[in-house]
Design a protein around this motif. Structure first.
Motif, PDB file in Angstrom:
ATOM      1  N   MET A   1      22.197  70.073  66.099  1.00  0.00           N
ATOM      2  CA  MET A   1      21.789  71.083  65.123  1.00  0.00           C
ATOM      3  C   MET A   1      21.681  72.469  65.751  1.00  0.00           C
ATOM      4  O   MET A   1      21.044  73.364  65.191  1.00  0.00           O
ATOM      5  N   ASP A   2      22.296  72.639  66.916  1.00  0.00           N
ATOM      6  CA  ASP A   2      22.220  73.925  67.617  1.00  0.00           C
ATOM      7  C   ASP A   2      23.127  74.957  66.953  1.00  0.00           C
ATOM      8  O   ASP A   2      24.038  75.511  67.564  1.00  0.00           O
ATOM      9  N   ASP A   3      22.884  75.174  65.696  1.00  0.00           N
ATOM     10  CA  ASP A   3      23.653  76.100  64.874  1.00  0.00           C
ATOM     11  C   ASP A   3      22.743  76.483  63.713  1.00  0.00           C
ATOM     12  O   ASP A   3      22.316  75.608  62.950  1.00  0.00           O
ATOM     13  N   PRO A   4      22.403  77.763  63.560  1.00  0.00           N
ATOM     14  CA  PRO A   4      21.483  78.151  62.481  1.00  0.00           C
ATOM     15  C   PRO A   4      21.993  77.792  61.100  1.00  0.00           C
ATOM     16  O   PRO A   4      21.214  77.624  60.165  1.00  0.00           O
TER      17      PRO A   4
ATOM     18  N   GLY B   1      14.078  79.878  64.596  1.00  0.00           N
ATOM     19  CA  GLY B   1      13.180  80.867  65.175  1.00  0.00           C
ATOM     20  C   GLY B   1      11.767  80.831  64.646  1.00  0.00           C
ATOM     21  O   GLY B   1      10.976  81.738  64.925  1.00  0.00           O
ATOM     22  N   ALA B   2      11.406  79.780  63.904  1.00  0.00           N
ATOM     23  CA  ALA B   2      10.075  79.720  63.315  1.00  0.00           C
ATOM     24  C   ALA B   2       9.005  79.290  64.314  1.00  0.00           C
ATOM     25  O   ALA B   2       7.816  79.472  64.062  1.00  0.00           O
ATOM     26  N   LEU B   3       9.429  78.726  65.439  1.00  0.00           N
ATOM     27  CA  LEU B   3       8.488  78.277  66.473  1.00  0.00           C
ATOM     28  C   LEU B   3       8.851  78.987  67.777  1.00  0.00           C
ATOM     29  O   LEU B   3       9.757  78.557  68.490  1.00  0.00           O
ATOM     30  N   PRO B   4       8.165  80.087  68.099  1.00  0.00           N
ATOM     31  CA  PRO B   4       8.558  80.945  69.231  1.00  0.00           C
ATOM     32  C   PRO B   4       8.146  80.409  70.599  1.00  0.00           C
ATOM     33  O   PRO B   4       7.290  80.967  71.282  1.00  0.00           O
ATOM     34  N   ILE B   5       8.765  79.307  71.028  1.00  0.00           N
ATOM     35  CA  ILE B   5       8.552  78.789  72.371  1.00  0.00           C
ATOM     36  C   ILE B   5       9.911  78.449  72.982  1.00  0.00           C
ATOM     37  O   ILE B   5      10.891  78.252  72.268  1.00  0.00           O
ATOM     38  N   GLU B   6       9.949  78.405  74.304  1.00  0.00           N
ATOM     39  CA  GLU B   6      11.199  78.136  75.009  1.00  0.00           C
ATOM     40  C   GLU B   6      11.631  76.677  74.807  1.00  0.00           C
ATOM     41  O   GLU B   6      10.810  75.796  74.532  1.00  0.00           O
ATOM     42  N   ARG B   7      12.928  76.443  74.969  1.00  0.00           N
ATOM     43  CA  ARG B   7      13.497  75.114  74.716  1.00  0.00           C
ATOM     44  C   ARG B   7      12.805  74.022  75.511  1.00  0.00           C
ATOM     45  O   ARG B   7      12.422  72.987  74.953  1.00  0.00           O
ATOM     46  N   ASP B   8      12.648  74.206  76.827  1.00  0.00           N
ATOM     47  CA  ASP B   8      12.062  73.160  77.665  1.00  0.00           C
ATOM     48  C   ASP B   8      10.635  72.841  77.231  1.00  0.00           C
ATOM     49  O   ASP B   8      10.238  71.663  77.191  1.00  0.00           O
ATOM     50  N   GLU B   9       9.879  73.877  76.926  1.00  0.00           N
ATOM     51  CA  GLU B   9       8.498  73.658  76.480  1.00  0.00           C
ATOM     52  C   GLU B   9       8.477  72.949  75.129  1.00  0.00           C
ATOM     53  O   GLU B   9       7.653  72.062  74.885  1.00  0.00           O
TER      54      GLU B   9
END
Length: 207
Positions: free
Chosen positions: A111-114, A179-187
């Protein structure tokens, strides 16, 4: 030479099969672009054809309806997730945390596509999309329980937890990709994995 032996006639250097595949791709890409821009409910066949620079007759030669087009696009995403989970099983991965990691990564990659993220988030607006989504969730539940081995797919508690994990995880992945959850991918993966592992641990699955 009879009709069976006659070579496929080409136009513009493309065979009929190649032209059909090209139209399918153009219609799908146009539909996803429009879903990203305006959402599922605003989509029309005319708009899709205009975006794809194709006449409407080509749409109806390829799909019977918008619902079939969108369901096909969504099914492709779901199939790639299912294949990743199957691959983990073929590699002998059965530890619950490892299985969950594979599943979460597969959802993120697929799903890495908006555009597909919005399509998933708005799938409830279309009965056909909702049916496609529900069927995929049922399949993932069976795959996850099967991959983790010792929990029966007939266990009601396991079914409930698996459905919550699959539906909830896919939804929050789509939210994160938008972009609704502003944290980095790994976290994000680590937090989601910890929550999922805690849920499975309630069934005695994760130490």
């Amino acid at each position: 030479m009879n009709s069976i032996d006659r070579p496929t006639r080409k136009y513009g250097g493309q065979s009929l099969e190649e032209r059909l595949a090209d139209r399918r791709d153009r219609l799908r890409e146009a539909a996803l672009d429009l879903v990203h821009d305006k959402g599922v409910t605003e989509l029309t066949i005319g708009a899709v054809c205009a975006r794809a620079s194709l006449a409407k007759r080509y749409f109806y030669e390829t799909y019977t309806s918008l619902e079939e087009l969108l369901s096909s696009a969504m099914q492709d995403v779901f199939d790639s997730i299912s294949q990743a989970i199957d691959a983990a099983g073929h590699l002998g991965i059965s530890d619950p945390r490892q299985v969950l990691t594979v599943a979460i990564e597969a959802v993120l990659d697929a799903m890495d596509d908006p555009r597909t993220a919005r399509l998933y988030l708005e799938s409830a607006a279309s009965p056909a999309l909702l049916a496609t989504r529900d069927a995929a969730v049922d399949r993932y539940v069976d795959q996850l329980l099967g991959a983790m081995g010792s929990t029966s797919v007939d266990d009601v508690d396991a079914q409930l937890v698996a459905h919550l994990l699959v539906s909830g995880s896919t939804h929050v992945v789509a939210m994160w990709l938008r972009g609704a959850l502003p944290i980095e991918r790994d976290e994000f993966i680590e937090r989601l994995l910890n929550l999922a592992s805690t849920a499975v641990a309630g069934l005695g699955r994760v130490e």
